[in-house]
Design a protein around this motif. Structure first.
Motif, PDB file in Angstrom:
ATOM      1  N   ILE A  57       1.092  -1.235  -0.127  1.00 34.23           N
ATOM      2  CA  ILE A  57      -0.111  -0.089   0.021  1.00 34.23           C
ATOM      3  C   ILE A  57       0.769   1.107   0.295  1.00 34.23           C
ATOM      4  O   ILE A  57       2.210   1.228   0.891  1.00 34.23           O
ATOM      5  CB  ILE A  57      -1.190  -0.023   1.180  1.00 34.23           C
ATOM      6  CG1 ILE A  57      -2.037   1.312   0.719  1.00 34.23           C
ATOM      7  CG2 ILE A  57      -0.303   0.066   2.795  1.00 34.23           C
ATOM      8  CD1 ILE A  57      -2.910   1.120   1.906  1.00 34.23           C
ATOM      9  N   PHE A  59       0.514   5.277   0.480  1.00 30.08           N
ATOM     10  CA  PHE A  59      -0.105   5.904   0.813  1.00 30.08           C
ATOM     11  C   PHE A  59       0.231   7.608   0.404  1.00 30.08           C
ATOM     12  O   PHE A  59       1.629   7.945   0.443  1.00 30.08           O
ATOM     13  CB  PHE A  59       0.418   6.692   2.797  1.00 30.08           C
ATOM     14  CG  PHE A  59      -0.104   5.419   3.572  1.00 30.08           C
ATOM     15  CD1 PHE A  59      -1.853   5.812   4.205  1.00 30.08           C
ATOM     16  CD2 PHE A  59      -0.311   3.951   3.749  1.00 30.08           C
ATOM     17  CE1 PHE A  59      -2.791   4.957   4.515  1.00 30.08           C
ATOM     18  CE2 PHE A  59      -0.541   3.508   4.781  1.00 30.08           C
ATOM     19  CZ  PHE A  59      -2.061   3.749   5.542  1.00 30.08           C
ATOM     20  N   ALA A  88      -3.325   5.177  -1.584  1.00 30.42           N
ATOM     21  CA  ALA A  88      -4.478   4.933   0.016  1.00 30.42           C
ATOM     22  C   ALA A  88      -4.095   7.072  -0.712  1.00 30.42           C
ATOM     23  O   ALA A  88      -3.004   7.682  -0.504  1.00 30.42           O
ATOM     24  CB  ALA A  88      -4.264   5.062   1.027  1.00 30.42           C
ATOM     25  N   TYR A  90      -3.958  10.485   0.828  1.00 29.84           N
ATOM     26  CA  TYR A  90      -3.386  11.021   1.824  1.00 29.84           C
ATOM     27  C   TYR A  90      -3.020  12.489   1.869  1.00 29.84           C
ATOM     28  O   TYR A  90      -1.946  12.796   2.403  1.00 29.84           O
ATOM     29  CB  TYR A  90      -2.028  10.050   2.958  1.00 29.84           C
ATOM     30  CG  TYR A  90      -1.410  10.294   4.826  1.00 29.84           C
ATOM     31  CD1 TYR A  90      -2.289  10.406   5.288  1.00 29.84           C
ATOM     32  CD2 TYR A  90      -0.135  11.346   4.749  1.00 29.84           C
ATOM     33  CE1 TYR A  90      -2.179  10.345   6.801  1.00 29.84           C
ATOM     34  CE2 TYR A  90      -0.184  11.567   5.504  1.00 29.84           C
ATOM     35  CZ  TYR A  90      -0.906  11.059   6.884  1.00 29.84           C
ATOM     36  OH  TYR A  90      -0.386  11.562   8.130  1.00 29.84           O
ATOM     37  N   ASN A 108      -7.234   3.820  -4.339  1.00 29.93           N
ATOM     38  CA  ASN A 108      -7.778   3.083  -3.778  1.00 29.93           C
ATOM     39  C   ASN A 108      -8.786   3.513  -2.615  1.00 29.93           C
ATOM     40  O   ASN A 108     -10.111   2.612  -2.605  1.00 29.93           O
ATOM     41  CB  ASN A 108      -7.765   1.725  -3.072  1.00 29.93           C
ATOM     42  CG  ASN A 108      -7.246   1.077  -4.862  1.00 29.93           C
ATOM     43  OD1 ASN A 108      -5.691   1.709  -4.228  1.00 29.93           O
ATOM     44  ND2 ASN A 108      -7.466   0.020  -5.136  1.00 29.93           N
ATOM     45  N   ILE A 109      -8.761   4.561  -1.661  1.00 28.70           N
ATOM     46  CA  ILE A 109      -9.205   5.055  -0.892  1.00 28.70           C
ATOM     47  C   ILE A 109      -8.426   6.457  -0.376  1.00 28.70           C
ATOM     48  O   ILE A 109      -7.378   6.373  -0.949  1.00 28.70           O
ATOM     49  CB  ILE A 109      -9.345   4.223   0.830  1.00 28.70           C
ATOM     50  CG1 ILE A 109      -9.637   4.114   1.592  1.00 28.70           C
ATOM     51  CG2 ILE A 109      -7.111   3.980   0.849  1.00 28.70           C
ATOM     52  CD1 ILE A 109      -9.357   3.443   3.051  1.00 28.70           C
ATOM     53  N   TYR A 110      -9.350   7.375   0.111  1.00 26.42           N
ATOM     54  CA  TYR A 110      -8.971   8.586   0.476  1.00 26.42           C
ATOM     55  C   TYR A 110      -9.147   9.096   1.994  1.00 26.42           C
ATOM     56  O   TYR A 110     -10.014   8.842   3.056  1.00 26.42           O
ATOM     57  CB  TYR A 110     -10.251   9.588  -0.790  1.00 26.42           C
ATOM     58  CG  TYR A 110      -9.651  10.909  -0.734  1.00 26.42           C
ATOM     59  CD1 TYR A 110      -8.872  11.159  -1.601  1.00 26.42           C
ATOM     60  CD2 TYR A 110      -9.563  12.151   0.406  1.00 26.42           C
ATOM     61  CE1 TYR A 110      -8.817  12.754  -1.823  1.00 26.42           C
ATOM     62  CE2 TYR A 110      -9.195  13.267   0.583  1.00 26.42           C
ATOM     63  CZ  TYR A 110      -8.492  13.567  -0.571  1.00 26.42           C
ATOM     64  OH  TYR A 110      -7.957  14.856  -0.894  1.00 26.42           O
ATOM     65  N   ILE A 111      -7.816   9.444   2.619  1.00 25.57           N
ATOM     66  CA  ILE A 111      -8.370   9.802   3.410  1.00 25.57           C
ATOM     67  C   ILE A 111      -7.760  11.096   4.467  1.00 25.57           C
ATOM     68  O   ILE A 111      -6.287  11.715   3.343  1.00 25.57           O
ATOM     69  CB  ILE A 111      -6.788   8.656   4.411  1.00 25.57           C
ATOM     70  CG1 ILE A 111      -7.128   7.237   4.537  1.00 25.57           C
ATOM     71  CG2 ILE A 111      -7.031   9.302   6.382  1.00 25.57           C
ATOM     72  CD1 ILE A 111      -5.976   6.929   4.253  1.00 25.57           C
ATOM     73  N   VAL A 127      -6.817   1.209   8.527  1.00 28.62           N
ATOM     74  CA  VAL A 127      -6.743   1.003   6.834  1.00 28.62           C
ATOM     75  C   VAL A 127      -5.821  -0.650   6.303  1.00 28.62           C
ATOM     76  O   VAL A 127      -5.870  -1.048   5.283  1.00 28.62           O
ATOM     77  CB  VAL A 127      -6.383   2.640   5.836  1.00 28.62           C
ATOM     78  CG1 VAL A 127      -5.133   2.419   4.847  1.00 28.62           C
ATOM     79  CG2 VAL A 127      -7.336   3.544   6.194  1.00 28.62           C
ATOM     80  N   TRP A 132      -8.886  -6.042   1.625  1.00 25.40           N
ATOM     81  CA  TRP A 132      -8.504  -5.148   0.332  1.00 25.40           C
ATOM     82  C   TRP A 132      -9.748  -5.707  -0.411  1.00 25.40           C
ATOM     83  O   TRP A 132     -10.277  -5.245  -1.395  1.00 25.40           O
ATOM     84  CB  TRP A 132      -6.709  -4.510  -0.047  1.00 25.40           C
ATOM     85  CG  TRP A 132      -6.372  -3.259   0.627  1.00 25.40           C
ATOM     86  CD1 TRP A 132      -5.513  -4.153   2.153  1.00 25.40           C
ATOM     87  CD2 TRP A 132      -6.620  -2.232   0.816  1.00 25.40           C
ATOM     88  NE1 TRP A 132      -5.664  -2.559   2.622  1.00 25.40           N
ATOM     89  CE2 TRP A 132      -6.058  -1.939   1.807  1.00 25.40           C
ATOM     90  CE3 TRP A 132      -7.546  -1.682   0.167  1.00 25.40           C
ATOM     91  CZ2 TRP A 132      -5.879   0.061   2.038  1.00 25.40           C
ATOM     92  CZ3 TRP A 132      -7.691   0.048   0.085  1.00 25.40           C
ATOM     93  CH2 TRP A 132      -6.535   0.265   1.001  1.00 25.40           C
ATOM     94  N   PHE A 146     -12.667   7.748   3.835  1.00 23.53           N
ATOM     95  CA  PHE A 146     -12.328   7.001   4.380  1.00 23.53           C
ATOM     96  C   PHE A 146     -12.963   8.239   5.805  1.00 23.53           C
ATOM     97  O   PHE A 146     -11.758   9.216   5.818  1.00 23.53           O
ATOM     98  CB  PHE A 146     -10.907   6.233   4.647  1.00 23.53           C
ATOM     99  CG  PHE A 146     -11.037   5.465   5.862  1.00 23.53           C
ATOM    100  CD1 PHE A 146     -11.651   4.468   6.226  1.00 23.53           C
ATOM    101  CD2 PHE A 146      -9.909   6.517   7.444  1.00 23.53           C
ATOM    102  CE1 PHE A 146     -11.253   3.639   7.042  1.00 23.53           C
ATOM    103  CE2 PHE A 146     -10.284   5.531   7.847  1.00 23.53           C
ATOM    104  CZ  PHE A 146     -10.401   3.879   8.033  1.00 23.53           C
TER     105      PHE A 146
END
Length: 148
Positions: A57, A59, A88, A90, A108-111, A127, A132, A146
């Motif tokens: 992963i 970030f 991700a 970040y 894949n994801i937003y933090i 996370v 996943w 997220f």
């Protein structure tokens, strides 16, 4: 069954953010190998090395000099060797257009960067524990952003 080490990369131009992230990761009960990069160009230079150990992963901060997170995301998704990496975003940005653009571009994801160490540790822990395979097969706007 041996515990596997999770390879994680963070690209962030803010040294304080990198150090906080490193401290938070060290306190989480997962064996990790953390790679830190000061900007997107450093990250991309590393990822394309012939013998690079690819992270499970990444970030990725959005606002970085030289090469920003959006440029990195696009390069990763357009590279056949890297396109399946988990990314991700970040970022301190909570702008709808940033969130939308990174979603469409295949993050894949937003933090949103938490404003406390405890929040950061909690976010990273959650996370890293995500399933996943499930998360990416059911990718939609609701589980993309997220929220802590």
């Amino acid at each position: 069954m041996p515990l596997h080490t999770m390879n994680i990369a963070l690209a962030d131009d803010d040294e304080d953010d990198r150090m906080l992230f490193k401290e938070a990761i060290e306190e989480i009960k997962i064996k990790t190998n953390l790679l830190l990069f000061k900007n997107g160009q450093e990250l991309m230079d590393y990822l394309i090395l012939p013998k690079a150990v690819l992270p499970q992963i990444i970030f990725l901060d959005l606002n970085m000099p030289i090469k920003n997170g959006m440029q990195c995301l696009n390069e990763i998704r357009n590279n056949p060797c890297l396109k399946d990496l988990m990314v991700a975003i970040y970022s301190t940005s909570s702008s709808e257009s940033d969130i939308e653009e990174t979603f469409i571009s295949g993050a894949n994801i937003y933090i949103n960067k938490p404003n406390s160490f405890g929040g950061l540790k909690n976010a990273i822990d959650k996370v890293l524990h995500l399933n996943w395979q499930y998360h990416t097969s059911a990718l939609n706007r609701d589980n993309f952003l997220f929220r802590i």
